[in-house]
Design a protein around this motif. Sequence first.
Motif, short mmCIF file in Angstrom:
data_model
loop_
_atom_site.label_atom_id
_atom_site.label_comp_id
_atom_site.label_asym_id
_atom_site.label_seq_id
_atom_site.Cartn_x
_atom_site.Cartn_y
_atom_site.Cartn_z
N MET A 1 0.84 -1.19 0.00
CA MET A 1 0.00 0.00 0.00
C MET A 1 0.88 1.24 0.00
O MET A 1 1.94 1.26 0.62
CB MET A 1 -0.94 -0.01 1.20
CG MET A 1 -2.02 -1.08 1.10
SD MET A 1 -3.20 -1.02 2.44
CE MET A 1 -2.20 -1.75 3.74
N GLN A 2 0.44 2.26 -0.70
CA GLN A 2 1.21 3.49 -0.84
C GLN A 2 0.49 4.61 -0.08
O GLN A 2 -0.73 4.77 -0.17
CB GLN A 2 1.38 3.82 -2.32
CG GLN A 2 2.18 2.77 -3.07
CD GLN A 2 1.99 2.84 -4.57
OE1 GLN A 2 0.89 2.67 -5.08
NE2 GLN A 2 3.07 3.11 -5.29
N HIS A 12 -4.20 7.49 1.18
CA HIS A 12 -3.88 6.22 0.53
C HIS A 12 -4.01 6.37 -0.99
O HIS A 12 -5.00 6.91 -1.49
CB HIS A 12 -4.84 5.14 1.02
CG HIS A 12 -4.69 3.82 0.31
ND1 HIS A 12 -5.75 3.18 -0.28
CD2 HIS A 12 -3.60 3.04 0.09
CE1 HIS A 12 -5.33 2.04 -0.81
NE2 HIS A 12 -4.03 1.94 -0.61
N ARG A 14 -2.66 4.56 -5.10
CA ARG A 14 -2.05 3.46 -5.84
C ARG A 14 -1.63 3.99 -7.21
O ARG A 14 -2.41 4.71 -7.87
CB ARG A 14 -3.03 2.30 -6.00
CG ARG A 14 -2.44 1.16 -6.83
CD ARG A 14 -3.21 -0.12 -6.68
NE ARG A 14 -2.64 -1.15 -7.56
CZ ARG A 14 -2.92 -2.43 -7.45
NH1 ARG A 14 -3.74 -2.86 -6.51
NH2 ARG A 14 -2.38 -3.30 -8.29
N ASP A 16 -0.21 2.70 -10.88
CA ASP A 16 -0.03 1.55 -11.76
C ASP A 16 0.42 2.00 -13.14
O ASP A 16 -0.04 3.03 -13.65
CB ASP A 16 -1.36 0.79 -11.92
CG ASP A 16 -1.85 0.20 -10.61
OD1 ASP A 16 -1.22 -0.74 -10.12
OD2 ASP A 16 -2.86 0.70 -10.09
N TYR A 53 -6.57 7.27 -5.81
CA TYR A 53 -6.43 7.52 -4.39
C TYR A 53 -7.78 7.52 -3.71
O TYR A 53 -8.83 7.70 -4.34
CB TYR A 53 -5.69 8.84 -4.14
CG TYR A 53 -6.48 10.10 -4.48
CD1 TYR A 53 -7.07 10.87 -3.48
CD2 TYR A 53 -6.63 10.51 -5.80
CE1 TYR A 53 -7.79 12.03 -3.79
CE2 TYR A 53 -7.33 11.66 -6.11
CZ TYR A 53 -7.91 12.41 -5.11
OH TYR A 53 -8.63 13.55 -5.42
#
Length: 260
Positions: A1-2, A12, A14, A16, A53
């Motif tokens: 998790m980022q 939070h 992500r 990709d 996010y």
Amino acid sequence: MQILSRPYGALHYRLDGPTGAPVVLMANSLGTDLRLWEAVLPLLPQRLRYLRYDKQGHGLSDLGGADRIADHAADAAALIEAVAPGPVVVLGLSIGGLIAQRLAADRPDLVRALILSNTAARLGTPDSWQTRIEAVERDGMASIADAVMERWFAPAFRATPALALWRNMLARTPAAGYVAACRALAGADQRQASAALRLPTMVIAGEADGASPPDMVRATADLIPGATFHLIPGAGHLPCVETPDAHAALMTPFLERHAA
């Protein structure tokens, strides 16, 4: 998790896609988290990078008391500056579309182009949002879930087992985060600011959208010089969930033209 550390806590996100590729920021709707985009992501250009996010008070992000669209736009700006040096294309759906419009107005240096899906420069009225807030504060999130599903999805989708997952996502959204976002929507009016935008803009509506009806969405497209308007037949408020192929087919040429 980022995680991006913000003054109020954790945001939070992500990211990709290929390292170094142009970035598309995706801002999701009220009562959903970054999983909103999972069905449409594989259908979009894979040479791009997609930054999703959880806005404040949703998903795995902390709530810092954001009750203005400007607060959410500041989060989006901080995220771009931290992990995806702009300018980027911003794709916003529902409240995410208002966040996108405010971000483009406040930080034009960070925004290359906009895709505004199932949104408007003004969504609802202060009174309608206050009624929603009072219902959640009095009876909890589950009390509004069935009515929201009717606004989100066309009847055919509501008849499928998949509806339960989206109802659960909404019902399990923290009430405090949902209420804060409703307050932000109650005070959000981007009509004047969006009329002053001068950047490539695509606007998308769903024919069966009960939350942001097509005429409301089209009116926002008419506000922004040069914006194009597209209607997805049979789609409700979340075409990335309900009709991902049609949603991606509209967005792909725009992304290929403007993301790089």
